[in-house]
Design an enzyme around this catalytic site. Structure first.
Site, short mmCIF file in Angstrom:
data_model
loop_
_atom_site.label_atom_id
_atom_site.label_comp_id
_atom_site.label_asym_id
_atom_site.label_seq_id
_atom_site.Cartn_x
_atom_site.Cartn_y
_atom_site.Cartn_z
N ARG A 86 0.86 -1.18 0.00
CA ARG A 86 0.00 0.00 0.00
C ARG A 86 0.90 1.23 0.00
NH1 ARG A 86 -3.34 -2.89 -1.41
NH2 ARG A 86 -5.35 -3.41 -0.49
N HIS A 143 -1.79 0.40 -9.49
CA HIS A 143 -2.34 -0.63 -8.58
C HIS A 143 -2.98 -1.77 -9.39
CE1 HIS A 143 -4.10 -1.34 -4.31
NE2 HIS A 143 -3.82 -2.49 -4.92
N GLU A 154 -4.38 7.33 -4.84
CA GLU A 154 -4.36 6.63 -6.14
C GLU A 154 -5.53 7.14 -6.96
OE1 GLU A 154 -4.44 2.44 -5.33
OE2 GLU A 154 -2.38 2.44 -4.63
O1 LIG Z 1 -5.35 -7.75 -2.78
C1 LIG Z 1 -5.07 -6.57 -2.56
O2 LIG Z 1 -5.46 -5.98 -1.55
C2 LIG Z 1 -4.27 -5.83 -3.53
O3 LIG Z 1 -4.15 -4.65 -3.43
C3 LIG Z 1 -3.56 -6.56 -4.60
O4 LIG Z 1 -2.81 -5.71 -5.42
#
Ligand SMILES: O=C(O)C(=O)CO
Length: 340
Positions: free
Chosen positions: A256, A304, A285
């Site tokens: 993250r 992402h 994001e």
């Molecule tokens: O599975 C998740 O939370 C993700 O962000 C994968 O990129």
């Protein structure tokens, strides 16, 4: 009666249900929920936010599950208060930092996630970012299509991943898959985790445990962040940690954005404290177009896309469905997430 599931992706889709038939209005999801709907419909009657909001009185009693697709939509107090029969929030994705677990638990509602389904695709993105940054792939693509292309541009040499040292911060299901892949590149693998993995697991991928993250930062050519975002990991990598890394090292983040202090990263990249960064996640994001990270040439940023594959989103939905059904049927829950 079929169980009910509501998508909180209001901006993303609207699904209308007629007796025995479900009609999906997909909106701007790039077909994600269109793909998943048939899976969900096998077990649930789909109700969209729009449908729910238009007919709250009737719909609210029917809803026992909320299906959340990755980290985009959240579930707020108002929604929880309006769903008296809600039992489970099935998060499709592993990270649940967008959900207030304590508040949800106070409503007697369980939360589940999908750590298994996301692991391969997210590990692949970690490897892709590492290789792309090491070999300056994005710059290479730009040079290849530019009018003054030089075929052998020795002034933009990359570095090798093969035999380099990879430090994995957070060796959960995704981190372990990264280690498996890195082994094929003959990388020396270090990892730092709250809990040390079993000896057999370490040996299977040839990973060495670093009790102190500092040791891993100092020794690694590539540092890959794979931790969950929690109060403990918020800004885990800041000025001090970047300063410990080798000037030739690359930082990769597939967890993250808020795990990194982005201000400190901008400075470190500008001043060549580290060689480069490759991020699949940022905060916010997407980044605003004038963000200083977007002005640097020693960074790669992807939007992402860790689980953005046809296969992963399907497996995530299947895992989420299994979790939600287990809760509703009073069976052992494969992947429940608990408030700390
Ligand atoms: O599975 C998740 O939370 C993700 O962000 C994968 O990129």
């Amino acid at each position: 009666m079929k169980n009910c599931v509501v998508s909180t992706t209001a901006s993303v889709m609207a699904e209308e249900e007629l007796p025995g038939v479900l009609i999906l209005d997909i909106g701007g999801t790039h077909g994600v929920l269109e793909n998943l709907a048939p899976l969900l419909k096998k077990h649930f009657r789909l109700i969209t936010m729009k449908e729910f909001l238009e007919n709250k009185k009737e719909m609210s009693k029917k809803i026992q599950s909320v299906f959340v697709f990755e980290c985009r939509p959240t579930v707020d107090r108002e929604l929880l208060e309006s769903l008296p029969n809600l039992k489970v929030i099935g998060n499709s994705g592993v990270g649940v930092d967008h959900l207030d677990l304590k508040m949800i638990s106070n409503f007697g509602v369980k939360v589940t996630n999908t750590p298994h389904a996301v692991a391969d695709s997210t590990a692949d993105i970690g490897m892709a970012l590492m290789l792309a940054s090491a070999r300056r792939l994005v710059e290479g693509c730009q040079i290849a299509v530019s009018p003054d292309t030089k075929c052998f541009a020795v002034d933009w040499l990359g570095v090798e991943v093969t035999r380099a040292t990879l430090g994995i911060v957070g060796m959960g299901s995704i981190g372990y898959k990264v280690a498996q892949r890195a082994r094929a590149f003959n990388m020396r693998i270090l990892y730092h985790n709250r809990n040390r993995r079993r000896k057999e697991e370490e040996e299977a991928v040839g990973a060495h445990y670093c009790e102190k993250m500092e040791d891993l930062l100092q020794q690694s050519d590539f540092v890959m962040l794979v931790v969950n975002l929690t109060p403990e990991t918020h800004k885990l990598i800041g000025k001090k940690e970047l300063g410990l890394m080798k000037p030739t090292a690359t930082l990769i983040n597939i967890s993250r954005g808020a795990v990194i202090d982005q201000g400190a990263l901008v400075e470190a990249l500008q001043n060549k404290v580290i060689r480069a960064a490759a991020l699949d996640v940022t905060y916010p994001e997407p980044l605003p177009r004038d963000h200083p990270l977007l002005k640097l040439n020693n960074i790669i940023i992807t939007p992402h896309i860790g689980t953005a594959t046809v296969q992963a989103i399907r497996m995530m939905a299947e895992e989420a469905i299994a979790n939600m059904l287990a809760v509703l049927n009073g069976q052992p829950i494969p992947s429940e997430v608990f408030p700390k």
